[in-house]
Design a protein around this motif. Structure first.
Motif, PDB file in Angstrom:
ATOM      1  N   TRP A 141      -7.885 -32.969  37.581  1.00 12.98           N
ATOM      2  CA  TRP A 141      -6.782 -34.069  37.479  1.00 12.98           C
ATOM      3  C   TRP A 141      -7.359 -34.491  36.021  1.00 12.98           C
ATOM      4  N   ALA A 142      -5.667 -34.449  35.416  1.00  9.04           N
ATOM      5  CA  ALA A 142      -6.324 -35.361  34.011  1.00  9.04           C
ATOM      6  C   ALA A 142      -5.857 -36.810  34.193  1.00  9.04           C
ATOM      7  N   TYR A 143      -7.058 -37.004  33.723  1.00 10.73           N
ATOM      8  CA  TYR A 143      -7.328 -39.098  33.960  1.00 10.73           C
ATOM      9  C   TYR A 143      -5.583 -39.167  33.779  1.00 10.73           C
ATOM     10  N   ALA A 144      -4.881 -39.222  32.595  1.00 13.92           N
ATOM     11  CA  ALA A 144      -4.040 -39.959  32.898  1.00 13.92           C
ATOM     12  C   ALA A 144      -2.524 -39.715  33.726  1.00 13.92           C
ATOM     13  N   ASP A 145      -2.949 -37.981  34.612  1.00  9.55           N
ATOM     14  CA  ASP A 145      -2.004 -38.216  35.481  1.00  9.55           C
ATOM     15  C   ASP A 145      -2.756 -39.175  36.884  1.00  9.55           C
ATOM     16  N   ILE A 146      -3.851 -39.964  37.038  1.00  5.73           N
ATOM     17  CA  ILE A 146      -4.067 -40.426  37.800  1.00  5.73           C
ATOM     18  C   ILE A 146      -3.593 -41.762  38.481  1.00  5.73           C
ATOM     19  N   ARG A 147      -3.143 -41.415  39.803  1.00  2.00           N
ATOM     20  CA  ARG A 147      -2.579 -42.493  40.116  1.00  2.00           C
ATOM     21  C   ARG A 147      -2.926 -43.475  41.426  1.00  2.00           C
ATOM     22  N   ARG A 148      -2.912 -44.844  41.636  1.00  2.00           N
ATOM     23  CA  ARG A 148      -3.480 -45.662  42.517  1.00  2.00           C
ATOM     24  C   ARG A 148      -2.122 -44.930  44.102  1.00  2.00           C
ATOM     25  N   ALA A 149      -2.770 -44.875  44.794  1.00  2.00           N
ATOM     26  CA  ALA A 149      -2.262 -44.783  46.103  1.00  2.00           C
ATOM     27  C   ALA A 149      -2.796 -45.898  47.663  1.00  2.00           C
ATOM     28  N   ASP A 150      -1.576 -45.902  48.610  1.00  2.31           N
ATOM     29  CA  ASP A 150      -2.283 -47.158  49.168  1.00  2.31           C
ATOM     30  C   ASP A 150      -3.163 -46.817  50.525  1.00  2.31           C
TER      31      ASP A 150
ATOM     32  N   ALA B 279      -2.190 -37.972  42.103  1.00  2.00           N
ATOM     33  CA  ALA B 279      -1.946 -36.939  40.556  1.00  2.00           C
ATOM     34  C   ALA B 279      -1.106 -36.741  40.863  1.00  2.00           C
ATOM     35  N   LEU B 280      -0.277 -36.958  39.184  1.00  2.00           N
ATOM     36  CA  LEU B 280       1.243 -36.490  39.238  1.00  2.00           C
ATOM     37  C   LEU B 280       1.302 -35.168  39.052  1.00  2.00           C
ATOM     38  N   THR B 281       0.135 -34.402  38.647  1.00  2.00           N
ATOM     39  CA  THR B 281       0.625 -32.911  38.609  1.00  2.00           C
ATOM     40  C   THR B 281      -0.362 -32.396  40.179  1.00  2.00           C
ATOM     41  N   ALA B 282      -0.504 -32.530  40.944  1.00  2.00           N
ATOM     42  CA  ALA B 282      -0.648 -31.839  42.548  1.00  2.00           C
ATOM     43  C   ALA B 282       0.204 -31.982  42.619  1.00  2.00           C
TER      44      ALA B 282
ATOM     45  N   CYS C 263      -9.450 -44.267  33.500  1.00  2.00           N
ATOM     46  CA  CYS C 263      -7.614 -44.338  33.971  1.00  2.00           C
ATOM     47  C   CYS C 263      -7.221 -45.312  33.743  1.00  2.00           C
ATOM     48  N   ALA C 264      -6.416 -44.821  32.575  1.00  2.00           N
ATOM     49  CA  ALA C 264      -5.880 -46.072  31.738  1.00  2.00           C
ATOM     50  C   ALA C 264      -4.597 -46.436  32.618  1.00  2.00           C
ATOM     51  N   THR C 265      -4.219 -45.538  32.808  1.00  2.00           N
ATOM     52  CA  THR C 265      -2.782 -45.502  34.314  1.00  2.00           C
ATOM     53  C   THR C 265      -2.371 -45.744  35.382  1.00  2.00           C
ATOM     54  N   LEU C 266      -3.771 -45.757  35.671  1.00  2.00           N
ATOM     55  CA  LEU C 266      -3.762 -45.950  37.513  1.00  2.00           C
ATOM     56  C   LEU C 266      -2.374 -46.546  38.112  1.00  2.00           C
ATOM     57  N   ASP C 267      -2.433 -48.224  37.745  1.00  2.00           N
ATOM     58  CA  ASP C 267      -0.945 -48.316  38.649  1.00  2.00           C
ATOM     59  C   ASP C 267       0.177 -48.956  38.086  1.00  2.00           C
ATOM     60  N   GLU C 268       0.765 -47.032  37.396  1.00  4.24           N
ATOM     61  CA  GLU C 268       1.425 -47.495  36.410  1.00  4.24           C
ATOM     62  C   GLU C 268       2.717 -45.971  37.157  1.00  4.24           C
ATOM     63  N   ASN C 269       3.933 -47.040  37.860  1.00  4.64           N
ATOM     64  CA  ASN C 269       5.009 -45.480  37.723  1.00  4.64           C
ATOM     65  C   ASN C 269       4.754 -45.410  38.732  1.00  4.64           C
ATOM     66  N   THR C 270       3.278 -45.743  39.856  1.00  7.95           N
ATOM     67  CA  THR C 270       2.589 -44.606  40.752  1.00  7.95           C
ATOM     68  C   THR C 270       4.216 -44.069  41.984  1.00  7.95           C
ATOM     69  N   PRO C 271       4.164 -43.329  42.129  1.00  9.02           N
ATOM     70  CA  PRO C 271       4.358 -42.103  43.137  1.00  9.02           C
ATOM     71  C   PRO C 271       4.640 -42.941  45.061  1.00  9.02           C
ATOM     72  N   GLY C 272       5.943 -42.799  45.440  1.00  8.74           N
ATOM     73  CA  GLY C 272       6.154 -43.989  46.496  1.00  8.74           C
ATOM     74  C   GLY C 272       5.354 -44.422  47.071  1.00  8.74           C
ATOM     75  N   ARG C 273       5.005 -45.970  45.671  1.00  6.72           N
ATOM     76  CA  ARG C 273       4.927 -47.432  46.345  1.00  6.72           C
ATOM     77  C   ARG C 273       5.727 -47.421  44.803  1.00  6.72           C
ATOM     78  N   ARG C 274       6.177 -49.125  45.478  1.00  2.00           N
ATOM     79  CA  ARG C 274       6.590 -49.904  44.625  1.00  2.00           C
ATOM     80  C   ARG C 274       6.078 -51.192  43.741  1.00  2.00           C
ATOM     81  N   GLY C 275       5.838 -51.507  42.779  1.00  3.88           N
ATOM     82  CA  GLY C 275       5.358 -52.915  42.543  1.00  3.88           C
ATOM     83  C   GLY C 275       5.754 -53.662  42.982  1.00  3.88           C
ATOM     84  N   VAL C 276       4.598 -54.639  43.049  1.00  2.43           N
ATOM     85  CA  VAL C 276       5.753 -56.082  43.665  1.00  2.43           C
ATOM     86  C   VAL C 276       6.672 -56.652  43.044  1.00  2.43           C
ATOM     87  N   ALA C 277       6.635 -56.010  42.148  1.00  6.71           N
ATOM     88  CA  ALA C 277       8.166 -57.177  40.802  1.00  6.71           C
ATOM     89  C   ALA C 277       9.308 -56.144  40.976  1.00  6.71           C
TER      90      ALA C 277
END
Length: 374
Positions: free
Chosen positions: A55-64, A74-77, A98-112
């Motif tokens: 997984w590219a680090y830029a593609d990794i996202r935090r999941a619940d 990961a975006l590509t997984a 992972c600089a973009t870990l919490d950015e545009n996380t698939p399947g979840r929405r930010g608090v805002a």
């Protein structure tokens, strides 16, 4: 003895990439795999010597995930692919890459985003309550069959008697006087005999109309009246609500409002709507426009009866005091003194005989007394 220097310990030899252990789900099956992570130019997920994914680090996202676990996707997984890390040091090392870990996380929405959509939904419901529901009530009320409206009135009648612990007053002389008064008002209003009316034994100074042409007055209001013209104006006012179908309109408006408010606060059963509907039927609280129209109807009826309109306004002020509020006709949005002012402006000298004789008025005042005495 000198030690032997291996190739990996030789100066200038690059160290092996850091990493750690984790649990991996490939997103294609429910198989749970214990894997080794290698932090190189990409995150490598290995099972022994076998590379399962990279997984590219830029593609990794935090999941619940639960507390104490870093769960990643990961975006590509594959959409269901997950990586679970419980080692705090390994998790911290990976997070730092992972600089973009919490950015545009698939399947979840930010608090805002959640707050924003919640506010938008709330504003929409409020807008519907303030504008949509009243408009719908105005359009739907005339379409409700009268037979259905009468059944609503029958159901509400028992609620009224239970809530106020009231019974129908039936002193013979008083009932005869009341029928005479109500008949004169009903005929002047152009209504047929389907309208039903009674005096109920309650100290509450109130009068109201239920759907289906049922008009009630509490003995508490009658006790505060000084003459038949005061009571006639009030009864004509309630007939105005019946004529304009204000009770049906209010039932649709308040019931719809309660249902939407229930949705807003999670009451999907609609129980609050039933409570609001019952309140509407019993208290007959109407809009300012509806009250003004009913006052106008009462004034027209009193003019046709050849009786003054001012007494009704005087009764309202006497019951509530200046600026006071009570129930139903008394609690209407227009202030009592404003209504008195209008009825005084449109008052005319009596041109016909009193609606009741002095003896009949005394009998009406004692309608709830079993012995006929005031």
């Amino acid at each position: 003895m000198t030690g032997t220097i291996t190739d990996s310990d030789a100066p200038g030899t690059p160290k092996s990439p850091s990493g750690g252990s984790a649990i991996y789900f490939d997103g294609k099956s429910n198989q749970r795999r214990a894997v080794t992570l290698h932090f190189a130019d990409r995150l490598e997920i290995r099972d022994g010597e076998t590379s399962l994914a990279a997984w590219a680090y830029a593609d990794i996202r935090r999941a619940d995930g639960p507390s104490g676990m870093l769960r990643l996707s990961a975006l590509t997984a594959p959409a269901l692919a997950r990586l679970e890390i419980r080692d705090a040091a390994v998790a911290a090392d990976l997070v730092s890459r992972c600089a973009t870990l919490d950015e545009n996380t698939p399947g979840r929405r930010g608090v805002a985003a959640i707050v924003g959509w919640s506010l938008a939904a709330t504003v929409s419901i409020i807008a519907v309550v303030l504008f949509g529901v009243p408009l719908a009530a105005d359009r739907l009320a005339p379409l409700v069959p009268e037979a259905f409206e009468r059944r609503l009135g029958e159901a509400a009648e028992s609620q009224v008697k239970t809530i106020f612990d009231a019974k129908v007053c039936d002193n013979a002389a008083g009932q005869k006087a009341f029928v005479k008064l109500m008949t004169a008002i009903r005929e002047s209003a152009g209504m047929d005999t389907s309208v039903q009316s009674s005096v109920l034994s309650s100290s509450v100074p109130n009068a109201f109309a239920l759907p289906g042409g049922r008009v009630y007055m509490f003995n508490g209001l009658l006790a505060k009246a000084e003459n038949a013209d005061e009571i006639a104006g009030v009864l004509a006012h309630e007939l105005g609500h019946h004529k304009h179908r204000d009770n049906m309109r209010g039932l649709i408006r308040d019931g719809g409002t309660a249902f939407l408010v229930g949705l807003l606060f999670g009451d999907i059963t609609g129980s609050s709507a039933l409570i609001f509907a019952s309140k509407t039927l019993v208290t007959s609280s109407h809009s300012r426009e509806a009250e003004q129209d009913a006052d106008g109807f009462s004034i027209d009826v009193m003019h046709r009866l050849g009786r003054p309109t001012k007494p009704m306004g005087e009764l309202l002020v006497r019951v509530t005091g200046k600026g006071g509020k009570g129930l139903s006709i008394i609690s209407s949005h227009p202030m009592s003194e404003d209504r008195l002012a209008r009825m005084t402006r449109e008052d005319r000298p009596a041109s016909k005989p009193p609606l009741l004789t002095s003896e009949e008025w005394r009998a009406l005042k004692s309608i709830c007394d079993s012995d006929g005495k005031i």
